[in-house]
Scaffold this active site. Sequence first.
Site, PDB file in Angstrom:
ATOM      1  N   SER A   1      17.194  49.730  69.792  1.00  0.00           N
ATOM      2  CA  SER A   1      17.308  48.524  68.960  1.00  0.00           C
ATOM      3  C   SER A   1      16.899  48.812  67.515  1.00  0.00           C
ATOM      4  O   SER A   1      16.031  48.156  66.936  1.00  0.00           O
ATOM      5  CB  SER A   1      16.470  47.377  69.531  1.00  0.00           C
ATOM      6  OG  SER A   1      16.974  46.142  69.095  1.00  0.00           O
TER       7      SER A   1
ATOM      8  N   GLY B   1      17.389  37.862  66.620  1.00  0.00           N
ATOM      9  CA  GLY B   1      17.116  39.288  66.599  1.00  0.00           C
ATOM     10  C   GLY B   1      18.272  40.108  67.148  1.00  0.00           C
ATOM     11  O   GLY B   1      19.440  39.721  67.070  1.00  0.00           O
ATOM     12  N   SER B   2      17.929  41.229  67.772  1.00  0.00           N
ATOM     13  CA  SER B   2      18.897  42.288  68.043  1.00  0.00           C
ATOM     14  C   SER B   2      19.943  41.995  69.111  1.00  0.00           C
ATOM     15  O   SER B   2      20.841  42.811  69.325  1.00  0.00           O
ATOM     16  CB  SER B   2      18.146  43.571  68.421  1.00  0.00           C
ATOM     17  OG  SER B   2      17.354  44.005  67.340  1.00  0.00           O
ATOM     18  N   VAL B   3      19.856  40.863  69.816  1.00  0.00           N
ATOM     19  CA  VAL B   3      20.929  40.541  70.765  1.00  0.00           C
ATOM     20  C   VAL B   3      22.253  40.377  70.029  1.00  0.00           C
ATOM     21  O   VAL B   3      23.329  40.465  70.640  1.00  0.00           O
ATOM     22  CB  VAL B   3      20.612  39.261  71.567  1.00  0.00           C
ATOM     23  CG1 VAL B   3      19.415  39.462  72.472  1.00  0.00           C
ATOM     24  CG2 VAL B   3      20.412  38.059  70.649  1.00  0.00           C
TER      25      VAL B   3
END
Length: 717
Positions: free
Chosen positions: A377, A316-318
Amino acid sequence: MALKKNNNQSAKIIYCIIIAVIVCMVLNVIYLGATGKHLISGNDIEGYAKDRGESKTEILPAKRGTIYSSDNEVIASDMKTYKLYAILSKTHLTLDKKPDYVVDKEKTAKELSPIIGMDEEDILNRLSKDTYQVEFGSYGNNLSSLVKDQIDALNLPGLEFEEITTRNYRYGDFASYEVGYAQAVTEEIKGKTVQNIVGQMGIEKAFDEELSGEDGERTYLADNNNNVLPNGILSETAPVAGNDVYLTIDSDVQTELDMQMEKMVKELKPEKATCGIMDAKTGKLLAISNYPSFDPNERDIDNYVDLFFNEPVEPGSVFKSFVYGNAINDHKLDVNDTYQSGKYYYKVNGKTVATIRDHNNGKGWGTISYKQGFYYSSNTGICHMLSEKTDKESLLQDYEDLGFFKESNIDGLESAAGFAGYKREGERTLEYLTTGYGQGSTFTGLQLIRAYSAFANDGKMVEPYIVEKVVNSDTKEALYQAKTQYSKQIYSTDTVKQVRDLLKGVINIEGSTGYNYRMDDVNLIGKTGTGQVASKSGGYRSGFYTNSFVGMAPYDDPQVIIVMWYQGSSASTVESAKVVQAGIRAALNKLNEQPSQVVETSTFVLDNYTNQSVDYAKDVLSNHQLSSLVVGDGNVIVDQYPKAQTEVSSKSRVFLQTNGTNITMPSMTGWSRKEAEAFGAMANVEIEFKGVGSIYEQSVSKGTKLKANQKITVTAK
């Protein structure tokens, strides 16, 4: 004619002599076989052969090297135990022909019973069997050297021991996938069947050659009972002990991380979870915790995959930090520029083929800046950036330079490559877009922790490592010493500052996705992520996600990086934040400790002191430079910490619980968390912790008489 006659007579004489010699030899063989004595000389040939013995060779196993933590705690070491058996056959004699079998069965049963804890009658029944030897089941197995010495002191003939070497892992489930395990393997060496401890997994396997050492060999003369004859050693080559391996794993940081992960797992019940902590400046991996995990002593293992090293996930958004970093570095993005959030329509030939939505069901936040998009995010922000403000070739080169989609080898531990969805055949622009927000391509925890280090080291990555050094166990000479390695420059100083500012906002600005991770005492920065999990049957699992977090601290000059992800149907940033916060504090406390003078230490394997007198155990420990803390006012020991057969360093503290009920509060100054927990369990009191590190303050003063279930608060730093 006379000459010919003489020659015939000579031949007959020689022939008769030969026949006579052959007859004598045959008679001698028959006589020797029947009596064991020489026919002519009368010498006892059989007795001479017995006395002289036969040549035998045995392998002398080398001691396997010890694995230590970075703070010199023993993680893995050899452990010698003994199996007791009794010889019953009267043919088994000593070298001087005395009985080497059980002579007085009643006496043997009576004196052996209290030592091994087996019923006297049961022992006697075993000793009464008509067989060469007998064993004593679980009562006679895994005996310590102390118990062996007690049995030897009885001076009872016929009691023998088999020495067994096993591998002991002091802390049990402790960075288990990385440490790995070794076990006894039967091998054929020079025609002899021997058992050697061989690494099967993790560092135990990767450094098996360094840890194994070299076996020795002894050749000797022995009689029929395998007793070594006087002066019977013909040759001997001493074994060479294996080298010791020191890891970068810190025992306090690892223990704290394991404990916090256990609490999170209990609360959220994820299917899988992993977390790693690294020294941002050197690349030392300080702690790695996986769930599910295993105890190397038990090897109750179902899954051999190290989740941190070898489980690529869609995090995901990391992953968005690297897209922002590239666009900023190429001067194509001003984070204050705006875009329309909510939905992004991916079109091919003017036709919408996919609609990408922000995580609030596509509602979005209206027209916002890319900076705000990072805080919230926003997936659509990444899509706009990749389509309008990014050079694709430049970004893909960053992915290459950051080490994504490539296998790694960290001190012999293999790490998976993951896969790039946009590299598959056909039109993959959609996968290129989704990769930008961590979906459609996969990454390991190791890859993320290494890549994020570029934001802690002025644009250069640091290479992670887990083995600090390899040391000769005899001379203490360092045979290998790890060195910090940096990559080429990937981001500029200005880019690093801007990305760190973005990461700071995620944690500290209310309404951002990482607000629950903020810390009052540490300026933490980081990024959250949520990724869908692929189903084995195709598509994605419904209601099941990978929840991730990458953080660094402190903001102005990061010293520590943490990466965590867990997969399941339940998620809570409050619960996952507890893991991150405790891990960050523990790591910073250790890294900020003042360097102390290096003290030469030795190691000692603890015996089982239960049922021994307190004075005896204290004397033994004192003689090996070990301090003891007695719990209770009794005179007999009922429990101990660490447990028997644990190898400890000199200057270690050993807890001895007695049969006394009056327990007073000790000074816990300088104690570790695990020591305080051990005392709490023995004293039946509740220990509440504040802070992480060494204890410096306690709510109950030294010398206070303690009550059952009393609550004691200790503060550490």
